[in-house]
Design a protein around this motif. Structure first.
Motif, PDB file in Angstrom:
ATOM      1  N   GLN A 221       0.808  -1.215   0.000  1.00  0.00           N
ATOM      2  CA  GLN A 221       0.000   0.000   0.000  1.00  0.00           C
ATOM      3  C   GLN A 221       0.845   1.270   0.000  1.00  0.00           C
ATOM      4  OE1 GLN A 221      -2.542  -1.449   3.481  1.00  0.00           O
ATOM      5  NE2 GLN A 221      -4.066  -0.400   2.239  1.00  0.00           N
ATOM      6  N   VAL A 222       2.005   1.191   0.619  1.00  0.00           N
ATOM      7  CA  VAL A 222       2.902   2.341   0.617  1.00  0.00           C
ATOM      8  C   VAL A 222       4.287   1.906   0.167  1.00  0.00           C
ATOM      9  CG1 VAL A 222       1.640   3.416   2.536  1.00  0.00           C
ATOM     10  CG2 VAL A 222       3.714   2.101   3.008  1.00  0.00           C
ATOM     11  N   LYS A 223       5.062   2.887  -0.256  1.00  0.00           N
ATOM     12  CA  LYS A 223       6.448   2.633  -0.639  1.00  0.00           C
ATOM     13  C   LYS A 223       7.355   3.273   0.415  1.00  0.00           C
ATOM     14  CE  LYS A 223       9.863   3.270  -4.323  1.00  0.00           C
ATOM     15  NZ  LYS A 223      10.275   1.856  -4.288  1.00  0.00           N
ATOM     16  N   GLY A 224       8.300   2.499   0.896  1.00  0.00           N
ATOM     17  CA  GLY A 224       9.266   3.026   1.840  1.00  0.00           C
ATOM     18  C   GLY A 224      10.438   3.630   1.093  1.00  0.00           C
ATOM     19  N   LEU A 225      10.633   4.939   1.230  1.00  0.00           N
ATOM     20  CA  LEU A 225      11.718   5.608   0.516  1.00  0.00           C
ATOM     21  C   LEU A 225      13.023   5.616   1.313  1.00  0.00           C
ATOM     22  CD1 LEU A 225       9.901   8.729  -1.003  1.00  0.00           C
ATOM     23  CD2 LEU A 225      10.158   6.425  -1.960  1.00  0.00           C
ATOM     24  N   ALA A 226      12.911   5.646   2.654  1.00  0.00           N
ATOM     25  CA  ALA A 226      14.120   5.713   3.475  1.00  0.00           C
ATOM     26  C   ALA A 226      13.760   5.465   4.935  1.00  0.00           C
ATOM     27  CB  ALA A 226      14.796   7.079   3.333  1.00  0.00           C
ATOM     28  N   VAL A 227      14.732   4.986   5.708  1.00  0.00           N
ATOM     29  CA  VAL A 227      14.561   4.847   7.152  1.00  0.00           C
ATOM     30  C   VAL A 227      15.386   5.929   7.839  1.00  0.00           C
ATOM     31  CG1 VAL A 227      14.044   2.384   7.080  1.00  0.00           C
ATOM     32  CG2 VAL A 227      16.412   3.126   7.343  1.00  0.00           C
ATOM     33  N   SER A 228      14.877   6.408   8.977  1.00  0.00           N
ATOM     34  CA  SER A 228      15.494   7.565   9.622  1.00  0.00           C
ATOM     35  C   SER A 228      16.692   7.225  10.508  1.00  0.00           C
ATOM     36  CB  SER A 228      14.444   8.301  10.466  1.00  0.00           C
ATOM     37  OG  SER A 228      14.096   7.522  11.596  1.00  0.00           O
ATOM     38  N   ARG A 232      20.348   0.465   8.068  1.00  0.00           N
ATOM     39  CA  ARG A 232      19.126  -0.125   7.516  1.00  0.00           C
ATOM     40  C   ARG A 232      18.502  -1.081   8.527  1.00  0.00           C
ATOM     41  NH1 ARG A 232      19.480  -1.249   1.027  1.00  0.00           N
ATOM     42  NH2 ARG A 232      20.709   0.605   0.447  1.00  0.00           N
ATOM     43  N   LEU A 233      17.189  -1.321   8.374  1.00  0.00           N
ATOM     44  CA  LEU A 233      16.481  -2.221   9.266  1.00  0.00           C
ATOM     45  C   LEU A 233      16.489  -3.639   8.701  1.00  0.00           C
ATOM     46  CD1 LEU A 233      13.308  -0.088  10.113  1.00  0.00           C
ATOM     47  CD2 LEU A 233      15.540  -0.109  11.239  1.00  0.00           C
ATOM     48  N   PRO A 234      16.782  -4.646   9.529  1.00  0.00           N
ATOM     49  CA  PRO A 234      16.722  -6.033   9.056  1.00  0.00           C
ATOM     50  C   PRO A 234      15.361  -6.406   8.470  1.00  0.00           C
ATOM     51  CG  PRO A 234      17.854  -5.936  11.162  1.00  0.00           C
ATOM     52  CD  PRO A 234      17.287  -4.564  10.910  1.00  0.00           C
ATOM     53  N   ALA A 235      14.295  -5.795   8.986  1.00  0.00           N
ATOM     54  CA  ALA A 235      12.953  -6.088   8.485  1.00  0.00           C
ATOM     55  C   ALA A 235      12.679  -5.440   7.134  1.00  0.00           C
ATOM     56  CB  ALA A 235      11.904  -5.628   9.494  1.00  0.00           C
ATOM     57  N   LEU A 236      13.458  -4.404   6.774  1.00  0.00           N
ATOM     58  CA  LEU A 236      13.287  -3.699   5.496  1.00  0.00           C
ATOM     59  C   LEU A 236      14.661  -3.524   4.839  1.00  0.00           C
ATOM     60  CD1 LEU A 236      10.824  -0.861   6.632  1.00  0.00           C
ATOM     61  CD2 LEU A 236      10.220  -2.896   5.292  1.00  0.00           C
ATOM     62  N   PRO A 237      15.331  -4.606   4.531  1.00  0.00           N
ATOM     63  CA  PRO A 237      16.704  -4.497   4.027  1.00  0.00           C
ATOM     64  C   PRO A 237      16.823  -3.750   2.704  1.00  0.00           C
ATOM     65  CG  PRO A 237      15.865  -6.724   3.720  1.00  0.00           C
ATOM     66  CD  PRO A 237      14.864  -6.003   4.573  1.00  0.00           C
ATOM     67  N   GLU A 238      15.709  -3.704   1.943  1.00  0.00           N
ATOM     68  CA  GLU A 238      15.747  -3.045   0.633  1.00  0.00           C
ATOM     69  C   GLU A 238      15.535  -1.535   0.744  1.00  0.00           C
ATOM     70  OE1 GLU A 238      11.470  -3.609   1.574  1.00  0.00           O
ATOM     71  OE2 GLU A 238      13.317  -4.757   1.865  1.00  0.00           O
ATOM     72  N   VAL A 239      15.136  -1.049   1.910  1.00  0.00           N
ATOM     73  CA  VAL A 239      14.888   0.379   2.092  1.00  0.00           C
ATOM     74  C   VAL A 239      16.156   1.048   2.617  1.00  0.00           C
ATOM     75  CG1 VAL A 239      13.494   2.122   3.255  1.00  0.00           C
ATOM     76  CG2 VAL A 239      12.437  -0.045   2.547  1.00  0.00           C
ATOM     77  N   PRO A 240      16.716   1.992   1.867  1.00  0.00           N
ATOM     78  CA  PRO A 240      17.969   2.634   2.295  1.00  0.00           C
ATOM     79  C   PRO A 240      17.743   3.616   3.447  1.00  0.00           C
ATOM     80  CG  PRO A 240      17.141   3.681   0.309  1.00  0.00           C
ATOM     81  CD  PRO A 240      16.238   2.511   0.574  1.00  0.00           C
ATOM     82  N   THR A 241      18.820   4.055   4.056  1.00  0.00           N
ATOM     83  CA  THR A 241      18.728   5.093   5.082  1.00  0.00           C
ATOM     84  C   THR A 241      18.504   6.449   4.414  1.00  0.00           C
ATOM     85  OG1 THR A 241      21.092   5.585   5.067  1.00  0.00           O
ATOM     86  CG2 THR A 241      20.349   3.806   6.532  1.00  0.00           C
ATOM     87  N   SER A 293       9.252  -7.661  13.069  1.00  0.00           N
ATOM     88  CA  SER A 293       7.882  -7.183  12.909  1.00  0.00           C
ATOM     89  C   SER A 293       7.757  -5.684  13.141  1.00  0.00           C
ATOM     90  CB  SER A 293       6.959  -7.924  13.889  1.00  0.00           C
ATOM     91  OG  SER A 293       5.645  -7.412  13.836  1.00  0.00           O
ATOM     92  N   GLN A 294       8.559  -5.150  14.074  1.00  0.00           N
ATOM     93  CA  GLN A 294       8.412  -3.748  14.448  1.00  0.00           C
ATOM     94  C   GLN A 294       9.564  -2.850  14.001  1.00  0.00           C
ATOM     95  OE1 GLN A 294       5.380  -2.759  16.045  1.00  0.00           O
ATOM     96  NE2 GLN A 294       5.051  -4.815  15.219  1.00  0.00           N
ATOM     97  N   GLY A 295      10.665  -3.437  13.554  1.00  0.00           N
ATOM     98  CA  GLY A 295      11.802  -2.620  13.130  1.00  0.00           C
ATOM     99  C   GLY A 295      12.463  -1.898  14.284  1.00  0.00           C
ATOM    100  N   ILE A 296      12.306  -2.424  15.505  1.00  0.00           N
ATOM    101  CA  ILE A 296      12.860  -1.803  16.707  1.00  0.00           C
ATOM    102  C   ILE A 296      14.187  -2.465  17.060  1.00  0.00           C
ATOM    103  CG2 ILE A 296      12.501  -1.464  19.197  1.00  0.00           C
ATOM    104  CD1 ILE A 296       9.501  -1.299  18.612  1.00  0.00           C
ATOM    105  N   THR A 297      15.175  -1.654  17.378  1.00  0.00           N
ATOM    106  CA  THR A 297      16.462  -2.186  17.817  1.00  0.00           C
ATOM    107  C   THR A 297      16.362  -2.515  19.302  1.00  0.00           C
ATOM    108  OG1 THR A 297      17.627  -0.807  16.212  1.00  0.00           O
ATOM    109  CG2 THR A 297      18.923  -1.710  18.035  1.00  0.00           C
ATOM    110  N   PRO A 298      16.575  -3.784  19.691  1.00  0.00           N
ATOM    111  CA  PRO A 298      16.472  -4.153  21.105  1.00  0.00           C
ATOM    112  C   PRO A 298      17.390  -3.303  21.979  1.00  0.00           C
ATOM    113  CG  PRO A 298      16.534  -6.124  19.746  1.00  0.00           C
ATOM    114  CD  PRO A 298      16.830  -4.961  18.837  1.00  0.00           C
ATOM    115  N   SER A 299      16.937  -3.059  23.193  1.00  0.00           N
ATOM    116  CA  SER A 299      17.661  -2.173  24.106  1.00  0.00           C
ATOM    117  C   SER A 299      18.988  -2.760  24.564  1.00  0.00           C
ATOM    118  CB  SER A 299      16.794  -1.873  25.327  1.00  0.00           C
ATOM    119  OG  SER A 299      17.500  -1.068  26.246  1.00  0.00           O
ATOM    120  N   THR A 300      19.978  -1.892  24.674  1.00  0.00           N
ATOM    121  CA  THR A 300      21.261  -2.251  25.289  1.00  0.00           C
ATOM    122  C   THR A 300      21.468  -1.438  26.575  1.00  0.00           C
ATOM    123  OG1 THR A 300      22.420  -0.602  23.939  1.00  0.00           O
ATOM    124  CG2 THR A 300      22.323  -2.859  23.080  1.00  0.00           C
ATOM    125  N   VAL A 301      20.428  -0.713  26.995  1.00  0.00           N
ATOM    126  CA  VAL A 301      20.485   0.091  28.215  1.00  0.00           C
ATOM    127  C   VAL A 301      20.191  -0.839  29.394  1.00  0.00           C
ATOM    128  CG1 VAL A 301      19.523   2.066  29.437  1.00  0.00           C
ATOM    129  CG2 VAL A 301      19.745   2.127  26.946  1.00  0.00           C
TER     130      VAL A 301
END
Length: 330
Positions: A221-228, A232-241, A293-301
């Motif tokens: 439904q949407v196109k991912g142009l970039a991740v902030s 890159r996210l493992p869940a969206l490896p084709e989407v550049p930063t 599923s969420q593109g979240i980096t697990p905490s290291t804190v």
């Protein structure tokens, strides 16, 4: 003799509340716990809250109830928790928005984002994804296409956010500021409204949170142009930063999620809650859900004290972004 008796009674009176408090802490929890959130059902916050609440209920032996009180960039829920009794039965699912960004973005708050809260657990780092409607904006095949269109007609393009001061707002503001664009911000009350506007073509782009964005990208439904984020996210490896796709060196607008309690929470309850949450989010299945599923980096804190240090650092970091962007909420 009478003086000794009176002294003993006075001492007992002083110790009674302390003894009762310790007994209460030792017996915690013995009734349902409220995990309050400031964002609507279906938002990234809500998705994580509900995923966490079920195993946390099992770990603590009581029901953990999710209660969303939306509005004002999460400030309504934050204020309720700040003013709640610090007895271990009211917690807040906070964000870098509620507990770092809003400290500068809002001209005044009815609470102090540091002094009025007890930090519990840092839950992970959350990037945003620059998205456009695949059907309504096919001309934006890349981030460079979007930038070129915005520069060709200053003020003609607009972007959605989940509300003033949310990470989705500041990611867009930071993007526009760094890229030298004049675009219009259109705030919505939560992720569902912003996403609906994007799909309908009412807005041109949306820096959606990674969790909901992954689902819409997967559905086409949407196109991912970039991740902030910087990587890159493992869940969206084709989407550049953003740095890769948009040519904006060093761009990073990732935020975080975390659990807070009212100030004055007894340390044993703080430690127990942190321990149980940390066990859950560090299990392989939960980590895989966060990443894929969420593109979240697990905490290291590692501790509540380290979490507080992250919060205080980010108050300063986001204050600078807000000043440069000119964003302000009265």
């Amino acid at each position: 003799m009478r003086r000794h008796l009176l002294l003993g009674l006075a001492l007992a009176g002083l110790l009674a509340p302390l003894t009762a408090s310790r007994a209460q802490e030792a017996n915690w929890p013995n009734r349902p716990i409220t995990l309050m959130g400031g964002f609507p059902n279906g938002s990234g916050v809500d998705i994580y809250q509900r995923k966490l609440a079920e195993p946390l209920s099992r770990a603590l032996g009581v029901t953990v109830v999710v209660d969303n009180r939306t509005g004002a960039g999460g400030n309504i829920a934050s204020d309720l928790v700040a003013k709640a009794r610090p007895d271990g039965y009211t917690f807040l699912f906070g964000t870098a928005g509620t507990h770092a960004i809003n400290a500068t973005l809002y001209s005044s708050l009815p609470f102090d984002v540091v002094k009025d809260f007890t930090p519990i657990t840092h839950l992970g780092d959350v990037p945003n994804v620059l998205t456009v409607s695949a059907e309504r904006r096919p001309q934006f095949a890349t981030c460079q296409d979007l930038i070129a269109a915005a520069k060709a007609k200053p003020g003609a393009l607009n972007y959605a956010s989940t509300g003033n001061g949310a990470s989705t707002h500041l990611a867009g503001a930071q993007f526009a500021q760094v890229a030298g664009l004049e675009v219009v911000h259109v705030p919505f009350r939560g992720q569902p409204g912003a996403q609906t506007a994007l799909l309908a073509g009412d807005v041109d782009f949306f820096f959606n949170q990674s969790g909901p964005a992954i689902g819409y990208i997967g559905q086409g439904q949407v196109k991912g142009l970039a991740v902030s984020s910087r990587k890159r996210l493992p869940a969206l490896p084709e989407v550049p930063t953003v740095e890769e796709a948009c040519g904006l060196a060093g761009f990073d607008s990732s935020t975080w999620y975390g659990i807070f309690a009212p100030a004055g929470l007894p340390q044993p309850i703080q430690a127990r809650m942190d321990e149980e949450i940390r066990k859950i989010i560090n299990t392989p299945d939960f980590k895989d859900w966060l990443i894929q599923s969420q593109g979240i980096t697990p905490s290291t804190v590692a501790t509540p004290a380290e979490f507080r240090a992250v919060q205080e650092r980010d108050i300063g970091r986001w204050a600078e972004v807000i000043r440069r962007s000119g964003a302000r909420v009265e």
